[in-house]
Design a protein around this motif. Sequence first.
Motif: not given
Length: 174
Positions: A159-164, A166-171
């Motif tokens: 889950k943490l990996q997916k959050i990271r 997704n965060y990188r993708f948005r940034n």
Amino acid sequence: MRKYEISYENLVYNTMLDVCQREKRRTIDEKDISSYLTVLSEISHDNNIDLNIKYGEGTAFKEKMEKYFYIKEDSDLGVTYTLYPWLDLEEFSKALENTIFVSMQPVLNVTKQKLNNVHTHFENFKLRSISMDVNNYYMNTIREKIISLDNMKLFEEKKLQKIRSNYRFRNNHD
């Protein structure tokens, strides 16, 4: 005559400590406790001490005992107390420093002489079997908890990996 009172809990604790030191056994029964009390009574009488046992009752007694022991009712042995496998003798001994007989080396010397062969071979076998059963139960229980926690950790790391991710993708797309 001097008067001393010892709680039944402390009697059980000291019996366990004595049996662990003498026999390397981690399960005791009512016969061990009774024999230990007999020796303490003899020592008390010889030293002009009036020794009284204070018996605990109900949930308070059970809570005190379950802090150190797995308690089991056995058809042949009666109530047995098994020192939890994660407690070593030194740690258990340190926890008992304030009980009345722990520091009395003469008591241990006398019990070593008088309490040998309190049990039959069959009773000793059953007491050691109970210790092994308790040890195996807790080992399996703890192993299962570790496996469960490891699985939960893997899930949470994903889950943490997916959050990271997704965060990188948005940034990167902003």
